[in-house]
Design a protein around this motif. Structure first.
Motif, PDB file in Angstrom:
ATOM      1  N   ALA A  39      45.050  53.491  52.237  1.00 38.76           N
ATOM      2  CA  ALA A  39      44.479  54.841  52.311  1.00 38.76           C
ATOM      3  C   ALA A  39      45.399  55.751  53.115  1.00 38.76           C
ATOM      4  N   ASP A  40      46.516  56.139  52.493  1.00 41.59           N
ATOM      5  CA  ASP A  40      47.497  56.967  53.189  1.00 41.59           C
ATOM      6  C   ASP A  40      47.510  58.413  52.692  1.00 41.59           C
ATOM      7  N   GLY A  41      46.682  58.723  51.703  1.00 40.96           N
ATOM      8  CA  GLY A  41      46.615  60.091  51.202  1.00 40.96           C
ATOM      9  C   GLY A  41      47.771  60.486  50.313  1.00 40.96           C
ATOM     10  N   VAL A  42      48.631  59.539  49.946  1.00 41.20           N
ATOM     11  CA  VAL A  42      49.777  59.804  49.077  1.00 41.20           C
ATOM     12  C   VAL A  42      49.469  59.244  47.688  1.00 41.20           C
ATOM     13  N   VAL A  43      49.637  60.055  46.665  1.00 42.95           N
ATOM     14  CA  VAL A  43      49.371  59.607  45.300  1.00 42.95           C
ATOM     15  C   VAL A  43      50.644  58.986  44.735  1.00 42.95           C
ATOM     16  N   ASP A  44      50.794  57.678  44.931  1.00 45.08           N
ATOM     17  CA  ASP A  44      51.950  56.984  44.361  1.00 45.08           C
ATOM     18  C   ASP A  44      51.559  56.437  42.995  1.00 45.08           C
ATOM     19  N   ALA A  45      52.456  55.663  42.382  1.00 44.69           N
ATOM     20  CA  ALA A  45      52.216  55.193  41.017  1.00 44.69           C
ATOM     21  C   ALA A  45      50.938  54.370  40.919  1.00 44.69           C
ATOM     22  N   ARG A  46      50.668  53.540  41.912  1.00 41.75           N
ATOM     23  CA  ARG A  46      49.479  52.695  41.806  1.00 41.75           C
ATOM     24  C   ARG A  46      48.202  53.512  41.971  1.00 41.75           C
ATOM     25  N   THR A  47      48.233  54.540  42.822  1.00 42.23           N
ATOM     26  CA  THR A  47      47.069  55.414  42.929  1.00 42.23           C
ATOM     27  C   THR A  47      46.862  56.180  41.631  1.00 42.23           C
ATOM     28  N   TRP A  48      47.957  56.679  41.053  1.00 40.82           N
ATOM     29  CA  TRP A  48      47.853  57.325  39.742  1.00 40.82           C
ATOM     30  C   TRP A  48      47.194  56.391  38.731  1.00 40.82           C
ATOM     31  N   PRO A 102      44.521  69.984  52.797  1.00 44.71           N
ATOM     32  CA  PRO A 102      43.727  68.991  53.528  1.00 44.71           C
ATOM     33  C   PRO A 102      42.566  68.433  52.724  1.00 44.71           C
ATOM     34  N   GLY A 103      41.920  69.282  51.922  1.00 43.96           N
ATOM     35  CA  GLY A 103      40.791  68.811  51.126  1.00 43.96           C
ATOM     36  C   GLY A 103      41.209  67.785  50.084  1.00 43.96           C
ATOM     37  N   THR A 104      42.337  68.056  49.416  1.00 45.00           N
ATOM     38  CA  THR A 104      42.841  67.105  48.420  1.00 45.00           C
ATOM     39  C   THR A 104      43.293  65.818  49.096  1.00 45.00           C
ATOM     40  N   GLN A 105      43.951  65.941  50.237  1.00 36.51           N
ATOM     41  CA  GLN A 105      44.391  64.749  50.957  1.00 36.51           C
ATOM     42  C   GLN A 105      43.192  63.882  51.339  1.00 36.51           C
ATOM     43  N   ALA A 106      42.129  64.512  51.819  1.00 41.92           N
ATOM     44  CA  ALA A 106      40.924  63.762  52.180  1.00 41.92           C
ATOM     45  C   ALA A 106      40.303  63.111  50.949  1.00 41.92           C
ATOM     46  N   GLY A 107      40.321  63.832  49.826  1.00 41.02           N
ATOM     47  CA  GLY A 107      39.777  63.272  48.596  1.00 41.02           C
ATOM     48  C   GLY A 107      40.571  62.082  48.110  1.00 41.02           C
ATOM     49  N   VAL A 108      41.903  62.179  48.178  1.00 43.12           N
ATOM     50  CA  VAL A 108      42.758  61.059  47.777  1.00 43.12           C
ATOM     51  C   VAL A 108      42.516  59.853  48.675  1.00 43.12           C
ATOM     52  N   THR A 109      42.448  60.092  49.975  1.00 41.99           N
ATOM     53  CA  THR A 109      42.215  59.001  50.930  1.00 41.99           C
ATOM     54  C   THR A 109      40.881  58.321  50.661  1.00 41.99           C
ATOM     55  N   SER A 110      39.857  59.122  50.368  1.00 46.14           N
ATOM     56  CA  SER A 110      38.547  58.559  50.056  1.00 46.14           C
ATOM     57  C   SER A 110      38.601  57.698  48.803  1.00 46.14           C
ATOM     58  N   PHE A 111      39.285  58.203  47.779  1.00 45.69           N
ATOM     59  CA  PHE A 111      39.398  57.426  46.539  1.00 45.69           C
ATOM     60  C   PHE A 111      40.166  56.132  46.790  1.00 45.69           C
ATOM     61  N   ARG A 168      50.550  65.774  50.682  1.00 46.93           N
ATOM     62  CA  ARG A 168      50.154  67.073  51.217  1.00 46.93           C
ATOM     63  C   ARG A 168      51.337  68.038  51.250  1.00 46.93           C
ATOM     64  N   GLY A 169      51.120  69.247  50.766  1.00 47.03           N
ATOM     65  CA  GLY A 169      52.165  70.249  50.669  1.00 47.03           C
ATOM     66  C   GLY A 169      52.680  70.441  49.260  1.00 47.03           C
ATOM     67  N   ALA A 170      52.398  69.468  48.364  1.00 50.98           N
ATOM     68  CA  ALA A 170      52.825  69.591  46.969  1.00 50.98           C
ATOM     69  C   ALA A 170      51.977  70.634  46.256  1.00 50.98           C
ATOM     70  N   SER A 171      52.497  71.136  45.147  1.00 53.55           N
ATOM     71  CA  SER A 171      51.751  72.099  44.341  1.00 53.55           C
ATOM     72  C   SER A 171      52.187  71.986  42.891  1.00 53.55           C
ATOM     73  N   GLY A 172      51.379  72.549  41.993  1.00 54.03           N
ATOM     74  CA  GLY A 172      51.726  72.539  40.586  1.00 54.03           C
ATOM     75  C   GLY A 172      50.685  71.846  39.731  1.00 54.03           C
ATOM     76  N   SER A 173      50.999  71.734  38.445  1.00 55.19           N
ATOM     77  CA  SER A 173      50.018  71.196  37.504  1.00 55.19           C
ATOM     78  C   SER A 173      49.759  69.702  37.719  1.00 55.19           C
ATOM     79  N   ALA A 174      50.750  68.961  38.223  1.00 54.97           N
ATOM     80  CA  ALA A 174      50.496  67.548  38.500  1.00 54.97           C
ATOM     81  C   ALA A 174      49.434  67.389  39.579  1.00 54.97           C
ATOM     82  N   VAL A 175      49.448  68.276  40.561  1.00 55.85           N
ATOM     83  CA  VAL A 175      48.401  68.249  41.588  1.00 55.85           C
ATOM     84  C   VAL A 175      47.048  68.563  40.949  1.00 55.85           C
TER      85      VAL A 175
END
Length: 367
Positions: free
Chosen positions: A353-362, A336-345, A307-314
Motif C-alpha cells: 500500500a504505497d499509493g503508486v499505481v505500478d503494473a501489478r496495481t493496474w 491526495p484524494g487519488t493517492q488515498a484511494g489507490v492506497t485503500s484499493f 502523486r503529482g501525475a496528470s492526464g488521461s491515464a490518471v
C-alpha cells in the motif's frame, strides 16, 4: 516517458535468422583466442554485496558513437533476453569478452546503434559484463540509468539483460542461470525494484526472445529473486479485449491509448475506432499488430503513476477506483484524494500500500 529515438531502438525483436547468428558466431570464433592480458581484467570489480561485473574497459569496448542519454531516477522493470547465438561450450572469460565485442560490433556496424543495445550480458560461462557504457556506474549509484536499445517502447524505463545462447528448446546452464539471478537481485536492490518487475522481451515486442524455455523460467526467476529480497513474486495478469467488448476495462484501455497519443473517444465500447487505435499503438511499439489488447498491449500501455501525475491515464485509474466503490474525482489530477484511494484499493487487494499505481496495481484494477 517511453519515447525512443528510432535510430537507437531495438526494432521488432531479436532477429534469429542466419545473418545475425553467423555474424556473431564468426566474430566470436576469431576473437576467442586473443590474448586479453591484465589490461582487460583491470576493470572487473565487485560492488558492495553485488556480483562481479566486467565493465566495458575490461572487455575492450569501442567508444559509443554518440553521447549517451542518462535517465534520472530508477527504471521500473528488468527485461530478460537471449542473444540467439550458438550454445557454445567454451565457458572461458576470453570467450565471454569476445562475445561482448562481437555483439557491440554487430549492433553498431549492422544495426547502426550508438553502442551495445543492452545494459548487461551474462555469458554461457556465467561471466557478467557491462553492455552499454555507463550502465554499471549508474547501477551502482542507484539514482539514474542509461537509455538503451534492447526493447522498443521500453528503452527509457527498463534494464535489459542478454543471456548468451538460444533458449528455444533448452534451458540455460545452471551456472549461467545462477549468475542471472545474482545480477537481477543486485539490480532490484540498487533500484528498489520488486521481484515481479522482471519480464521477458516477448512481453512487449513481437519476438521469440528470450526463447520458449527461458521465457517459461520467468516466474521461477521472480521467485528466486523474491527469496533474496522478499515480497510477492506474482506478476501482473492482463485481460484480453477485442472488438465488441464493452465496460470499464475498455474505458481504461481507451484512457491509456489517449495518454499515448491516440485520438479516441472514451466511451467504453470496443468498436472500429478503438480497434484501429490499438493496432496503430501495437505497430508503433513493435507488438503483435492484431487489434486485440492482450499482454503486449497492456504491458506497453501502462506506466507507473504517483502523486503529482496528470492526464488521461490518471483518469483511467480514477474511473477504475470509482468502479471498485472508492469515491474519487475523475479529473485527471493525481492528488491526495487519488493517492488515498489507490492506497485503500491496494490494501484491500493485498498489494504493497504505497499509493503508486505500478503494473501489478493496474492489473488488479482490471481484474
Amino acid at each position: 516517458m517511453n519515447h525512443v529515438d528510432p535510430a537507437n531502438s531495438a526494432g521488432p525483436g531479436h532477429p534469429v535468422g542466419p545473418d545475425r547468428r553467423s555474424f556473431l558466431a564468426g566474430a566470436f570464433a576469431v576473437g576467442t583466442g586473443a590474448l586479453l592480458g591484465s589490461a582487460l581484467t583491470a576493470g572487473v570489480a565487485r560492488a558492495a554485496a553485488g556480483p562481479v561485473i566486467a565493465d566495458t574497459g575490461a572487455w575492450g569496448a569501442r567508444p559509443a558513437s554518440s553521447p549517451l542519454n542518462f535517465v534520472a531516477g530508477a527504471p521500473d522493470k528488468v527485461i530478460v533476453h537471449h542473444t540467439a547465438t550458438p550454445n557454445v561450450t567454451d565457458y572461458s572469460q576470453a570467450a565471454a569478452f569476445s562475445l561482448a565485442r562481437s555483439m557491440q560490433s554487430y549492433q553498431m556496424d549492422s544495426e547502426h546503434w550508438i553502442d551495445t543495445g543492452q545494459h548487461f550480458t551474462v555469458s554461457r560461462g556465467a561471466y557478467i559484463m557491462e553492455g552499454r557504457h555507463s550502465s554499471l556506474a549508474t547501477l551502482r549509484s542507484g539514482t539514474q540509468h542509461v537509455e538503451s536499445a534492447h526493447c522498443t517502447g521500453q528503452n527509457t524505463v527498463a534494464i535489459g539483460i542478454e543471456n548468451e545462447g538460444t533458449y528455444s528448446t533448452v534451458d540455460p546452464r545452471s551456472q549461467q542461470y545462477a549468475a542471472l539471478i545474482d545480477l537481477i537481485t543486485y539490480i532490484c536492490q540498487q533500484y528498489g525494484l520488486r521481484a515481479y518487475q522482471v519480464y521477458g522481451h516477448r512481453d512487449f515486442n513481437n519476438t521469440e526472445c528470450p526463447g520458449d524455455r527461458l521465457y517459461a523460467l520467468i516466474p521461477q526467476i521472480r521467485r528466486d529473486v523474491a527469496a533474496r529480497i522478499g515480497g510477492d513474486p506474482t506478476g501482473p495478469v492482463w485481460p484480453v479485449l477485442s472488438s465488441g467488448a464493452s465496460g470499464e476495462n475498455v474505458k481504461t484501455l481507451q484512457y491509456l491509448l489517449v495518454q499515448r497519443g491516440q485520438s479516441l473517444t472514451v466511451d467504453g465500447a470496443y468498436g472500429p475506432a478503438t480497434q484501429a487505435a490499438v493496432t496503430a499503438f501495437q505497430n508503433t511499439n513493435h507488438a503483435s499488430a492484431d487489434g486485440v489488447a492482450g499482454n503486449q498491449t497492456w504491458s506497453q500501455a501502462v506506466a507507473p503513476l504517483a502523486r503529482g501525475a496528470s492526464g488521461s491515464a490518471v483518469q483511467g485509474v480514477q474511473s477504475q477506483l470509482v468502479a471498485h466503490g472508492i469515491q474519487v474525482s475523475v479529473d485527471g489530477a493525481f492528488g491526495p484524494g487519488t493517492q488515498a484511494g489507490v492506497t485503500s484499493f491496494q490494501s484491500s487487494a493485498g498489494l504493497p500500500a504505497d499509493g503508486v499505481v505500478d503494473a501489478r496495481t493496474w492489473s488488479r484494477l482490471l481484474a
